[in-house]
Structures are given as structure tokens and as C-alpha cells.
Design a protein around this motif. Structure first.
Motif, PDB file in Angstrom:
ATOM      1  N   LEU A  79       0.830  -1.211   0.000  1.00  0.00           N
ATOM      2  CA  LEU A  79       0.000   0.000   0.000  1.00  0.00           C
ATOM      3  C   LEU A  79       0.862   1.258   0.000  1.00  0.00           C
ATOM      4  O   LEU A  79       0.586   2.213  -0.741  1.00  0.00           O
ATOM      5  CB  LEU A  79      -0.949  -0.014   1.195  1.00  0.00           C
ATOM      6  CG  LEU A  79      -2.043  -1.088   1.160  1.00  0.00           C
ATOM      7  CD1 LEU A  79      -2.823  -1.099   2.467  1.00  0.00           C
ATOM      8  CD2 LEU A  79      -2.971  -0.882  -0.029  1.00  0.00           C
ATOM      9  N   GLY A  80       1.910   1.262   0.825  1.00  0.00           N
ATOM     10  CA  GLY A  80       2.818   2.404   0.844  1.00  0.00           C
ATOM     11  C   GLY A  80       3.546   2.572  -0.475  1.00  0.00           C
ATOM     12  O   GLY A  80       3.719   3.699  -0.960  1.00  0.00           O
ATOM     13  N   GLU A  81       3.965   1.465  -1.073  1.00  0.00           N
ATOM     14  CA  GLU A  81       4.676   1.540  -2.357  1.00  0.00           C
ATOM     15  C   GLU A  81       3.759   2.010  -3.477  1.00  0.00           C
ATOM     16  O   GLU A  81       4.207   2.722  -4.386  1.00  0.00           O
ATOM     17  CB  GLU A  81       5.269   0.171  -2.704  1.00  0.00           C
ATOM     18  CG  GLU A  81       6.435  -0.181  -1.818  1.00  0.00           C
ATOM     19  CD  GLU A  81       6.811  -1.645  -1.834  1.00  0.00           C
ATOM     20  OE1 GLU A  81       7.807  -1.981  -1.161  1.00  0.00           O
ATOM     21  OE2 GLU A  81       6.137  -2.458  -2.495  1.00  0.00           O
ATOM     22  N   THR A  82       2.489   1.664  -3.399  1.00  0.00           N
ATOM     23  CA  THR A  82       1.532   2.147  -4.394  1.00  0.00           C
ATOM     24  C   THR A  82       1.380   3.663  -4.283  1.00  0.00           C
ATOM     25  O   THR A  82       1.420   4.379  -5.289  1.00  0.00           O
ATOM     26  CB  THR A  82       0.167   1.444  -4.218  1.00  0.00           C
ATOM     27  OG1 THR A  82       0.375   0.031  -4.355  1.00  0.00           O
ATOM     28  CG2 THR A  82      -0.833   1.925  -5.242  1.00  0.00           C
ATOM     29  N   GLY A  83       1.228   4.141  -3.049  1.00  0.00           N
ATOM     30  CA  GLY A  83       1.175   5.588  -2.847  1.00  0.00           C
ATOM     31  C   GLY A  83       2.457   6.264  -3.287  1.00  0.00           C
ATOM     32  O   GLY A  83       2.432   7.340  -3.910  1.00  0.00           O
ATOM     33  N   GLN A  84       3.582   5.636  -3.002  1.00  0.00           N
ATOM     34  CA  GLN A  84       4.890   6.163  -3.378  1.00  0.00           C
ATOM     35  C   GLN A  84       5.012   6.260  -4.895  1.00  0.00           C
ATOM     36  O   GLN A  84       5.518   7.239  -5.426  1.00  0.00           O
ATOM     37  CB  GLN A  84       5.980   5.248  -2.802  1.00  0.00           C
ATOM     38  CG  GLN A  84       7.383   5.624  -3.141  1.00  0.00           C
ATOM     39  CD  GLN A  84       7.863   6.822  -2.358  1.00  0.00           C
ATOM     40  OE1 GLN A  84       7.077   7.631  -1.875  1.00  0.00           O
ATOM     41  NE2 GLN A  84       9.151   6.969  -2.250  1.00  0.00           N
ATOM     42  N   TYR A  85       4.556   5.228  -5.575  1.00  0.00           N
ATOM     43  CA  TYR A  85       4.631   5.175  -7.039  1.00  0.00           C
ATOM     44  C   TYR A  85       3.872   6.358  -7.647  1.00  0.00           C
ATOM     45  O   TYR A  85       4.393   7.083  -8.494  1.00  0.00           O
ATOM     46  CB  TYR A  85       4.043   3.850  -7.508  1.00  0.00           C
ATOM     47  CG  TYR A  85       4.315   3.519  -8.947  1.00  0.00           C
ATOM     48  CD1 TYR A  85       5.399   2.730  -9.290  1.00  0.00           C
ATOM     49  CD2 TYR A  85       3.485   3.962  -9.960  1.00  0.00           C
ATOM     50  CE1 TYR A  85       5.657   2.396 -10.607  1.00  0.00           C
ATOM     51  CE2 TYR A  85       3.732   3.641 -11.273  1.00  0.00           C
ATOM     52  CZ  TYR A  85       4.817   2.860 -11.599  1.00  0.00           C
ATOM     53  OH  TYR A  85       5.072   2.541 -12.907  1.00  0.00           O
ATOM     54  N   PHE A  86       2.646   6.539  -7.188  1.00  0.00           N
ATOM     55  CA  PHE A  86       1.828   7.605  -7.757  1.00  0.00           C
ATOM     56  C   PHE A  86       2.284   8.991  -7.316  1.00  0.00           C
ATOM     57  O   PHE A  86       2.173   9.952  -8.077  1.00  0.00           O
ATOM     58  CB  PHE A  86       0.347   7.361  -7.465  1.00  0.00           C
ATOM     59  CG  PHE A  86      -0.203   6.226  -8.282  1.00  0.00           C
ATOM     60  CD1 PHE A  86      -0.359   6.346  -9.651  1.00  0.00           C
ATOM     61  CD2 PHE A  86      -0.532   5.019  -7.692  1.00  0.00           C
ATOM     62  CE1 PHE A  86      -0.828   5.298 -10.428  1.00  0.00           C
ATOM     63  CE2 PHE A  86      -1.010   3.967  -8.443  1.00  0.00           C
ATOM     64  CZ  PHE A  86      -1.156   4.089  -9.824  1.00  0.00           C
ATOM     65  N   ALA A  87       2.818   9.116  -6.111  1.00  0.00           N
ATOM     66  CA  ALA A  87       3.379  10.405  -5.681  1.00  0.00           C
ATOM     67  C   ALA A  87       4.588  10.760  -6.548  1.00  0.00           C
ATOM     68  O   ALA A  87       4.784  11.925  -6.906  1.00  0.00           O
ATOM     69  CB  ALA A  87       3.774  10.345  -4.207  1.00  0.00           C
ATOM     70  N   GLY A  88       5.397   9.764  -6.886  1.00  0.00           N
ATOM     71  CA  GLY A  88       6.537  10.011  -7.760  1.00  0.00           C
ATOM     72  C   GLY A  88       6.109  10.428  -9.148  1.00  0.00           C
ATOM     73  O   GLY A  88       6.675  11.370  -9.733  1.00  0.00           O
ATOM     74  N   LEU A  89       5.114   9.747  -9.701  1.00  0.00           N
ATOM     75  CA  LEU A  89       4.611  10.118 -11.032  1.00  0.00           C
ATOM     76  C   LEU A  89       4.053  11.532 -11.044  1.00  0.00           C
ATOM     77  O   LEU A  89       4.210  12.261 -12.032  1.00  0.00           O
ATOM     78  CB  LEU A  89       3.522   9.134 -11.484  1.00  0.00           C
ATOM     79  CG  LEU A  89       3.969   7.744 -11.910  1.00  0.00           C
ATOM     80  CD1 LEU A  89       2.764   6.873 -12.234  1.00  0.00           C
ATOM     81  CD2 LEU A  89       4.908   7.814 -13.103  1.00  0.00           C
ATOM     82  N   LEU A  93       6.968  15.603  -4.391  1.00  0.00           N
ATOM     83  CA  LEU A  93       8.144  15.272  -3.597  1.00  0.00           C
ATOM     84  C   LEU A  93       7.928  15.476  -2.103  1.00  0.00           C
ATOM     85  O   LEU A  93       8.583  14.825  -1.292  1.00  0.00           O
ATOM     86  CB  LEU A  93       9.357  16.078  -4.070  1.00  0.00           C
ATOM     87  CG  LEU A  93       9.825  15.775  -5.495  1.00  0.00           C
ATOM     88  CD1 LEU A  93      11.033  16.628  -5.840  1.00  0.00           C
ATOM     89  CD2 LEU A  93      10.120  14.305  -5.688  1.00  0.00           C
ATOM     90  N   ASP A  94       6.998  16.350  -1.730  1.00  0.00           N
ATOM     91  CA  ASP A  94       6.696  16.553  -0.311  1.00  0.00           C
ATOM     92  C   ASP A  94       6.099  15.299   0.318  1.00  0.00           C
ATOM     93  O   ASP A  94       6.220  15.093   1.523  1.00  0.00           O
ATOM     94  CB  ASP A  94       5.764  17.758  -0.117  1.00  0.00           C
ATOM     95  CG  ASP A  94       4.484  17.670  -0.939  1.00  0.00           C
ATOM     96  OD1 ASP A  94       4.468  16.943  -1.957  1.00  0.00           O
ATOM     97  OD2 ASP A  94       3.509  18.349  -0.591  1.00  0.00           O
ATOM     98  N   LEU A  95       5.502  14.430  -0.461  1.00  0.00           N
ATOM     99  CA  LEU A  95       5.013  13.134   0.010  1.00  0.00           C
ATOM    100  C   LEU A  95       6.009  12.020  -0.340  1.00  0.00           C
ATOM    101  O   LEU A  95       6.253  11.123   0.462  1.00  0.00           O
ATOM    102  CB  LEU A  95       3.644  12.823  -0.604  1.00  0.00           C
ATOM    103  CG  LEU A  95       3.062  11.438  -0.327  1.00  0.00           C
ATOM    104  CD1 LEU A  95       2.842  11.233   1.176  1.00  0.00           C
ATOM    105  CD2 LEU A  95       1.756  11.263  -1.083  1.00  0.00           C
TER     106      LEU A  95
END
Length: 121
Positions: A79-89, A93-95
Motif C-alpha cells: 500500500l505504501g509503495e503504491t502511494g509512493q509510485y503515484f506520488a513520484g509520477l 516530492l513533499d510526500l
């Protein structure tokens, strides 16, 4: 149970190595090596796929041995990696940065715990 635990340990180890590589690639990019961004993107895909794959032996371990925590920790990582993936796309960067730190910490804790505890409940 020992075979499933061994497979899960393998996935957790490879997954953690992939997670640990992500800040290295991002740091290289931020230091001016712009080719590292492509490696960071490829690493993001790899981390995501490994996290999803890790859920399978974690679920099997829960079903066969009743050990729940590896499944829930793996699901939290996914779940964290999914959020990370979309935040990166999205370039958020603040997230993306603090979530990346949290994911490295969780992957580290899970790596130590799965090898140290024998995956006790």
C-alpha cells in the motif's frame, strides 16, 4: 512450513534490496546523473512487482502456520509503495521523500524480523 518460510524470506530479502536501491538511484539523479532517473523508474516497477509477489508466500504462511504478521507487514509495504509510485509520477516530492524513508525503514524492519524471529506470531 519451513519451505514457505524460506520462499518468503527470499522474497523479503530481494524486495528489501530493491527498496534500498531506490534512494541510491534518486541520489544519483539529484547529483546530476540524469540517466539515474530511468533506473529509479525501473526500480519503482520492480519494487511494486516484488511487493505484490511477496504477498503470495506471506498469505500461504498465514494459512498454513497461522503466522499473520508477515502478510500484514507485506500488505502495508504494498500500500505504501503504491502511494509512493503515484506520488513520484505526480512529482509530489513533499510526500514522495518522507514516504520513501518510511518504506526503507519498514522494509529493513521486516527483513530483520523475518530472519530473526522465524516468523513467529
Amino acid at each position: 512450513m519451513s519451505a514457505v518460510l524460506g520462499v518468503l524470506r527470499g522474497f523479503v530479502t530481494v524486495h528489501a534490496v530493491a527498496v534500498f536501491g531506490q534512494p541510491v538511484f534518486a541520489g544519483g539523479y539529484l547529483a546530476g546523473d540524469y540517466d539515474m532517473l530511468a533506473l529509479h523508474a525501473l526500480g519503482a516497477d520492480l519494487v511494486s512487482y516484488l511487493g505484490l509477489a511477496q504477498l503470495v508466500p506471506a498469505a500461504l504462511l498465514w494459512r498454513r502456520a497461522g503466522t499473520r504478521w508477515p502478510f500484514w507487514a507485506s500488505l502495508l509495504l504494498v500500500l505504501g509503495e503504491t502511494g509512493q509510485y503515484f506520488a513520484g509520477l505526480a512529482g509530489a516530492l513533499d510526500l514522495h521523500l518522507p514516504l520513501g524513508v518510511a518504506l526503507v525503514a519498514l522494509a529493513s524492519i521486516m527483513l530483520v524480523a523475518i530472519w530473526r524471529s522465524g516468523a513467529r506470531q
